[in-house]
Design a protein around this motif. Structure first.
Motif, PDB file in Angstrom:
ATOM      1  N   ASP A  32       0.992  -1.160   0.116  1.00 37.88           N
ATOM      2  CA  ASP A  32       0.128   0.159  -0.023  1.00 37.88           C
ATOM      3  C   ASP A  32       0.901   1.120  -0.104  1.00 37.88           C
ATOM      4  OD1 ASP A  32      -2.710  -0.885   0.003  1.00 37.88           O
ATOM      5  OD2 ASP A  32      -2.541  -1.516   2.271  1.00 37.88           O
ATOM      6  N   GLY A  33       0.521   2.330  -0.847  1.00 41.78           N
ATOM      7  CA  GLY A  33       1.257   3.446  -0.823  1.00 41.78           C
ATOM      8  C   GLY A  33       2.388   3.428  -1.965  1.00 41.78           C
ATOM      9  N   PHE A  34       2.509   2.245  -2.526  1.00 44.22           N
ATOM     10  CA  PHE A  34       3.717   2.290  -3.451  1.00 44.22           C
ATOM     11  C   PHE A  34       3.481   2.852  -4.940  1.00 44.22           C
ATOM     12  CE2 PHE A  34       6.205   0.433  -6.939  1.00 44.22           C
ATOM     13  CZ  PHE A  34       7.727   1.003  -6.710  1.00 44.22           C
ATOM     14  N   SER A  35       3.983   3.786  -5.408  1.00 46.26           N
ATOM     15  CA  SER A  35       3.636   4.483  -6.617  1.00 46.26           C
ATOM     16  C   SER A  35       5.052   4.683  -7.361  1.00 46.26           C
ATOM     17  CB  SER A  35       2.501   5.331  -6.516  1.00 46.26           C
ATOM     18  OG  SER A  35       2.539   5.871  -7.777  1.00 46.26           O
ATOM     19  N   THR A  36       4.863   4.222  -8.755  1.00 48.76           N
ATOM     20  CA  THR A  36       6.097   4.775  -9.697  1.00 48.76           C
ATOM     21  C   THR A  36       5.596   5.950 -10.547  1.00 48.76           C
ATOM     22  OG1 THR A  36       5.513   3.208 -11.058  1.00 48.76           O
ATOM     23  CG2 THR A  36       7.193   2.488  -9.900  1.00 48.76           C
ATOM     24  N   SER A  37       4.115   6.233 -10.465  1.00 52.04           N
ATOM     25  CA  SER A  37       3.740   7.264 -11.080  1.00 52.04           C
ATOM     26  C   SER A  37       3.216   8.641 -10.545  1.00 52.04           C
ATOM     27  CB  SER A  37       2.448   6.835 -11.896  1.00 52.04           C
ATOM     28  OG  SER A  37       1.332   6.600 -11.140  1.00 52.04           O
ATOM     29  N   GLY A  38       3.426   8.597  -9.199  1.00 55.90           N
ATOM     30  CA  GLY A  38       3.268   9.603  -8.405  1.00 55.90           C
ATOM     31  C   GLY A  38       1.731   9.626  -7.864  1.00 55.90           C
ATOM     32  N   GLY A  39       1.112   8.576  -8.067  1.00 56.43           N
ATOM     33  CA  GLY A  39      -0.307   8.585  -7.549  1.00 56.43           C
ATOM     34  C   GLY A  39      -0.423   8.110  -6.218  1.00 56.43           C
ATOM     35  N   LEU A  40      -1.678   7.762  -5.742  1.00 56.99           N
ATOM     36  CA  LEU A  40      -1.856   7.208  -4.436  1.00 56.99           C
ATOM     37  C   LEU A  40      -1.244   6.055  -4.016  1.00 56.99           C
ATOM     38  CD1 LEU A  40      -5.348   8.432  -4.106  1.00 56.99           C
ATOM     39  CD2 LEU A  40      -3.475   9.861  -3.269  1.00 56.99           C
ATOM     40  N   GLY A  41      -0.793   5.214  -5.003  1.00 61.99           N
ATOM     41  CA  GLY A  41      -0.320   3.861  -4.654  1.00 61.99           C
ATOM     42  C   GLY A  41      -1.364   2.803  -4.157  1.00 61.99           C
ATOM     43  N   ALA A  42      -2.607   2.999  -4.685  1.00 62.40           N
ATOM     44  CA  ALA A  42      -3.729   2.153  -4.299  1.00 62.40           C
ATOM     45  C   ALA A  42      -4.039   1.105  -5.421  1.00 62.40           C
ATOM     46  CB  ALA A  42      -5.062   2.961  -3.935  1.00 62.40           C
ATOM     47  N   GLY A  43      -3.409   1.128  -6.520  1.00 62.97           N
ATOM     48  CA  GLY A  43      -3.447   0.429  -7.672  1.00 62.97           C
ATOM     49  C   GLY A  43      -3.712  -1.048  -7.300  1.00 62.97           C
ATOM     50  N   LEU A  44      -2.573  -1.725  -7.449  1.00 55.05           N
ATOM     51  CA  LEU A  44      -2.780  -3.428  -7.440  1.00 55.05           C
ATOM     52  C   LEU A  44      -3.137  -3.549  -6.134  1.00 55.05           C
ATOM     53  CD1 LEU A  44       0.201  -4.485  -9.613  1.00 55.05           C
ATOM     54  CD2 LEU A  44      -2.049  -4.069 -10.112  1.00 55.05           C
ATOM     55  N   PRO A  45      -2.729  -3.205  -4.884  1.00 56.13           N
ATOM     56  CA  PRO A  45      -3.522  -3.732  -3.657  1.00 56.13           C
ATOM     57  C   PRO A  45      -4.815  -3.414  -3.528  1.00 56.13           C
ATOM     58  CG  PRO A  45      -1.207  -2.537  -3.358  1.00 56.13           C
ATOM     59  CD  PRO A  45      -1.599  -2.277  -4.722  1.00 56.13           C
ATOM     60  N   GLY A  46      -5.152  -2.200  -3.968  1.00 54.08           N
ATOM     61  CA  GLY A  46      -6.563  -1.844  -4.176  1.00 54.08           C
ATOM     62  C   GLY A  46      -7.397  -3.085  -5.005  1.00 54.08           C
ATOM     63  N   VAL A  47      -6.769  -3.481  -6.281  1.00 52.96           N
ATOM     64  CA  VAL A  47      -7.573  -4.465  -6.990  1.00 52.96           C
ATOM     65  C   VAL A  47      -7.597  -5.565  -6.180  1.00 52.96           C
ATOM     66  CG1 VAL A  47      -7.296  -5.924  -9.190  1.00 52.96           C
ATOM     67  CG2 VAL A  47      -6.923  -3.504  -9.250  1.00 52.96           C
ATOM     68  N   ARG A  48      -6.710  -6.004  -5.505  1.00 54.38           N
ATOM     69  CA  ARG A  48      -6.490  -7.113  -4.825  1.00 54.38           C
ATOM     70  C   ARG A  48      -7.536  -7.179  -3.656  1.00 54.38           C
ATOM     71  NH1 ARG A  48      -1.179  -8.639  -1.808  1.00 54.38           N
ATOM     72  NH2 ARG A  48      -1.781  -6.663  -0.807  1.00 54.38           N
ATOM     73  N   ARG A  49      -7.700  -6.072  -3.039  1.00 56.12           N
ATOM     74  CA  ARG A  49      -8.888  -5.973  -1.736  1.00 56.12           C
ATOM     75  C   ARG A  49     -10.370  -5.890  -2.654  1.00 56.12           C
ATOM     76  NH1 ARG A  49      -4.935  -2.591   0.165  1.00 56.12           N
ATOM     77  NH2 ARG A  49      -6.082  -0.685  -0.684  1.00 56.12           N
ATOM     78  N   LEU A  50     -10.583  -5.407  -3.613  1.00 57.57           N
ATOM     79  CA  LEU A  50     -11.916  -5.174  -4.399  1.00 57.57           C
ATOM     80  C   LEU A  50     -12.524  -6.523  -5.097  1.00 57.57           C
ATOM     81  CD1 LEU A  50     -11.280  -1.956  -6.342  1.00 57.57           C
ATOM     82  CD2 LEU A  50     -12.829  -2.203  -4.403  1.00 57.57           C
ATOM     83  N   MET A  51     -11.496  -7.525  -5.166  1.00 60.53           N
ATOM     84  CA  MET A  51     -11.749  -8.732  -5.936  1.00 60.53           C
ATOM     85  C   MET A  51     -11.876  -9.707  -4.826  1.00 60.53           C
ATOM     86  SD  MET A  51     -12.592  -7.703  -8.894  1.00 60.53           S
ATOM     87  CE  MET A  51     -12.579  -9.144 -10.157  1.00 60.53           C
ATOM     88  N   ASP A  52     -12.187 -11.162  -5.331  1.00 58.42           N
ATOM     89  CA  ASP A  52     -12.324 -12.072  -4.157  1.00 58.42           C
ATOM     90  C   ASP A  52     -10.866 -13.111  -4.588  1.00 58.42           C
ATOM     91  OD1 ASP A  52     -14.735 -11.708  -3.285  1.00 58.42           O
ATOM     92  OD2 ASP A  52     -15.707 -12.781  -4.818  1.00 58.42           O
ATOM     93  N   ASP A  53     -10.471 -13.001  -5.647  1.00 56.99           N
ATOM     94  CA  ASP A  53      -8.993 -13.500  -6.004  1.00 56.99           C
ATOM     95  C   ASP A  53      -8.383 -12.787  -6.838  1.00 56.99           C
ATOM     96  OD1 ASP A  53     -10.029 -16.348  -4.891  1.00 56.99           O
ATOM     97  OD2 ASP A  53     -11.124 -16.737  -6.955  1.00 56.99           O
ATOM     98  N   PHE A  54      -7.066 -12.845  -6.461  1.00 51.72           N
ATOM     99  CA  PHE A  54      -6.069 -11.961  -7.264  1.00 51.72           C
ATOM    100  C   PHE A  54      -4.661 -12.930  -7.572  1.00 51.72           C
ATOM    101  CE2 PHE A  54      -2.553  -8.889  -7.314  1.00 51.72           C
ATOM    102  CZ  PHE A  54      -2.944  -8.173  -8.320  1.00 51.72           C
ATOM    103  N   ASN A  55      -4.174 -12.795  -8.587  1.00 48.58           N
ATOM    104  CA  ASN A  55      -2.923 -13.448  -9.355  1.00 48.58           C
ATOM    105  C   ASN A  55      -2.252 -12.676  -9.938  1.00 48.58           C
ATOM    106  OD1 ASN A  55      -0.844 -15.373  -9.179  1.00 48.58           O
ATOM    107  ND2 ASN A  55      -2.032 -16.719 -10.779  1.00 48.58           N
ATOM    108  N   ILE A  56      -0.940 -12.489  -9.906  1.00 49.63           N
ATOM    109  CA  ILE A  56      -0.220 -11.514 -10.683  1.00 49.63           C
ATOM    110  C   ILE A  56       1.140 -12.478 -11.060  1.00 49.63           C
ATOM    111  CG2 ILE A  56       1.147 -10.733  -8.776  1.00 49.63           C
ATOM    112  CD1 ILE A  56       1.282  -8.160 -10.517  1.00 49.63           C
ATOM    113  N   ASP A  57       1.479 -12.480 -12.220  1.00 49.94           N
ATOM    114  CA  ASP A  57       2.639 -13.338 -13.059  1.00 49.94           C
ATOM    115  C   ASP A  57       3.126 -12.125 -14.030  1.00 49.94           C
ATOM    116  OD1 ASP A  57       4.214 -15.158 -13.600  1.00 49.94           O
ATOM    117  OD2 ASP A  57       3.235 -16.026 -15.261  1.00 49.94           O
ATOM    118  N   SER A  58       4.431 -11.929 -13.592  1.00 52.30           N
ATOM    119  CA  SER A  58       5.061 -11.061 -14.543  1.00 52.30           C
ATOM    120  C   SER A  58       6.673 -11.317 -14.640  1.00 52.30           C
ATOM    121  CB  SER A  58       5.056  -9.337 -13.770  1.00 52.30           C
ATOM    122  OG  SER A  58       5.743  -8.755 -14.532  1.00 52.30           O
TER     123      SER A  58
END
Length: 133
Positions: free
Chosen positions: A92-118
């Protein structure tokens, strides 16, 4: 059974199109307005990340029916630079674009399942599911 619909993310208007697709599918599946808002917010974040960090990619929506349970899966795919430190971007709070840093952690909280592969230099695939209650 899965039925998939996709939107290519090339510009900011495609983010709007992806959101509209997600809301329409969520509504068709019987999600209430609160879960529709959660789903469209997650789609917006994922599509925005494709646009900002990869330049282009694809956002797909799967209609799911598993063991009599209906759901919606969002798949965000890109061939961008990848994410070198997934653990860091999930803080939470991490951002490379200067935003609020709610992006991916926010998506994980909004949804039931979350998986990232990069893979750095290869791209990123994020799968996130919301089940109908």
């Amino acid at each position: 059974m899965e039925i998939q619909s996709c939107v290519s993310i090339l510009n900011e208007w495609d983010i709007v199109a992806a959101r509209q697709l997600g809301r329409n599918v969520a509504k068709e599946l019987g999600f209430g307005t609160v879960d529709q808002a959660r789903i469209t917010t997650a789609i917006s974040e994922l599509a925005r990340n494709i646009y900002l960090y990869a330049g282009e990619g694809q956002l797909c929506i799967d209609r799911l029916n598993e063991n009599g349970k209906a759901g919606l899966r969002i798949i965000a795919l890109d061939k961008g630079p990848g994410i070198p430190d997934i653990r860091k971007v999930m803080e939470d709070g991490f951002s490379t674009s200067g935003g609020l840093g709610a992006g991916l952690p926010g998506v994980r909280r909004l949804m039931d399942d979350f998986n990232i592969d990069s893979d750095p230099g290869e791209g990123t695939e994020i799968r996130s599911t919301k089940w109908l209650r």
